[in-house]
Write a protein that holds these residues in place. Structure first.
Motif, PDB file in Angstrom:
ATOM      1  N   LEU A  75       2.692  -2.212   1.687  1.00 62.53           N
ATOM      2  CA  LEU A  75       2.806  -0.897   0.855  1.00 62.53           C
ATOM      3  C   LEU A  75       4.827  -1.123   1.475  1.00 62.53           C
ATOM      4  O   LEU A  75       4.839  -1.266   2.717  1.00 62.53           O
ATOM      5  N   SER A 134      -0.467  -2.540   6.216  1.00 63.96           N
ATOM      6  CA  SER A 134       1.222  -2.183   6.041  1.00 63.96           C
ATOM      7  C   SER A 134       2.290  -3.018   5.223  1.00 63.96           C
ATOM      8  O   SER A 134       2.895  -2.905   5.506  1.00 63.96           O
ATOM      9  N   LEU A 165      -1.731   3.049  10.276  1.00 64.50           N
ATOM     10  CA  LEU A 165      -1.287   3.252  10.051  1.00 64.50           C
ATOM     11  C   LEU A 165      -1.235   5.129  10.158  1.00 64.50           C
ATOM     12  O   LEU A 165      -1.639   5.100  10.719  1.00 64.50           O
ATOM     13  N   THR A 170      -0.969   6.352   5.661  1.00 63.47           N
ATOM     14  CA  THR A 170       0.535   6.162   5.483  1.00 63.47           C
ATOM     15  C   THR A 170       1.369   5.331   5.789  1.00 63.47           C
ATOM     16  O   THR A 170       1.078   5.233   7.103  1.00 63.47           O
ATOM     17  N   ARG A 171       1.943   4.127   5.788  1.00 63.98           N
ATOM     18  CA  ARG A 171       3.110   3.189   5.984  1.00 63.98           C
ATOM     19  C   ARG A 171       3.534   3.965   6.939  1.00 63.98           C
ATOM     20  O   ARG A 171       4.832   4.655   6.180  1.00 63.98           O
ATOM     21  N   ARG A 172       3.818   3.676   8.467  1.00 61.72           N
ATOM     22  CA  ARG A 172       5.156   4.416   9.309  1.00 61.72           C
ATOM     23  C   ARG A 172       6.199   3.800   8.986  1.00 61.72           C
ATOM     24  O   ARG A 172       6.381   2.791   8.526  1.00 61.72           O
TER      25      ARG A 172
END
Length: 258
Positions: free
Chosen positions: A211, A208, A238, A256-258
């Motif tokens: 990203l 994270s 993630l 996916t990075r929040r």
């Protein structure tokens, strides 16, 4: 090239236990430039070297990837990871390939995208040398070092797509691998620690930070490791989903990075 009997090559390969002897014979005979070179290649294959090391190249996602002795050979199932990465990376400007080995994944992503900035990294010097050959055509940069420690600091928070084909064989099962892998590929590319997920956890714990918002991390793992791997992605902050190819026996986690 002076004639070398195809039947002789097939027979020698079959006697050595090569399941696809006919196909391998065609590849060797079409790659070798001389009869003597073909004979040496056959001898090396019979001695147990991976076919890709014998040929000096591997086919991966439509590309011919240069190979060198001692470098991890890209697996066909990893093409599924590339396909999943391409599906989430349209418009990606910065791509990073950790545990890059020969650079096959990074090269395939660069070939499938519109000129992204590409960085790759591996802890093994032989892999770094090999990867530099394979990503040079795309302007890629390859760094030597341990996971994120190898990357330039200016990439933090900017990576759109991060792939990490981490080693995920449990330490106790490395001895059960085929001799081609066990004897001719680096242990660092195979051994994933006690449960096979030690390197994956290290990657998900830091991903994270590197990203970009909405950026994605993609990692390949085994079916039985999926629940624990999902937990690692979640602990890393993630949002994660699983993609499966039954044909290739491939499991890819996409975080996916929040």
């Amino acid at each position: 090239m002076p004639s070398l009997s195809r039947s002789h090559v097939v027979s020698a390969l079959r006697s050595a236990g090569c399941v696809f002897a006919e196909d391998e014979a065609e590849l060797i005979l079409s790659t070798a430039r001389t009869r003597d070179e073909a004979a040496r290649m056959v001898d090396r294959r019979v001695a147990g070297l991976p076919l890709e090391h014998v040929l000096g190249w591997a086919e991966f996602h439509g590309l011919r990837i240069a190979m060198e002795p001692g470098v991890f050979v890209p697996r066909r199932r990893t093409e599924f990871l590339v396909e999943q990465a391409l599906a989430v990376s349209r418009g990606a400007r910065l791509v990073v390939d950790l545990c890059c080995g020969s650079g096959a994944v990074g090269a395939a992503l660069a070939a499938g995208l519109d000129g992204p900035e590409l960085h790759a990294a591996d802890i093994d010097p032989a892999a770094v040398r090999c990867a530099r050959r394979n990503v040079a055509a795309y302007g890629g940069r390859v760094h030597e070092g341990d996971l994120f420690a190898a990357l330039p600091d200016e990439l933090r928070g900017r990576v759109d797509v991060l792939t990490a084909n981490v080693p995920y064989v449990p330490t106790g099962e490395v001895a059960l691998l085929p001799s081609e892998a066990r004897d001719h590929e680096p242990l660092t590319a195979l051994d994933g620690g006690f449960d096979g997920l030690e390197v994956l956890r290290r990657v998900t714990a830091q991903a994270s930070v590197w990203l970009a918002p909405g950026g994605s991390l993609l990692v390949e793992t085994s079916e039985r490791q999926v629940p624990s791997a999902i937990e690692a992605f979640t602990h890393g902050g993630l949002d994660v989903r699983l993609a499966v190819s039954e044909e290739l026996y491939a499991n890819v986690l996409i975080g996916t990075r929040r």
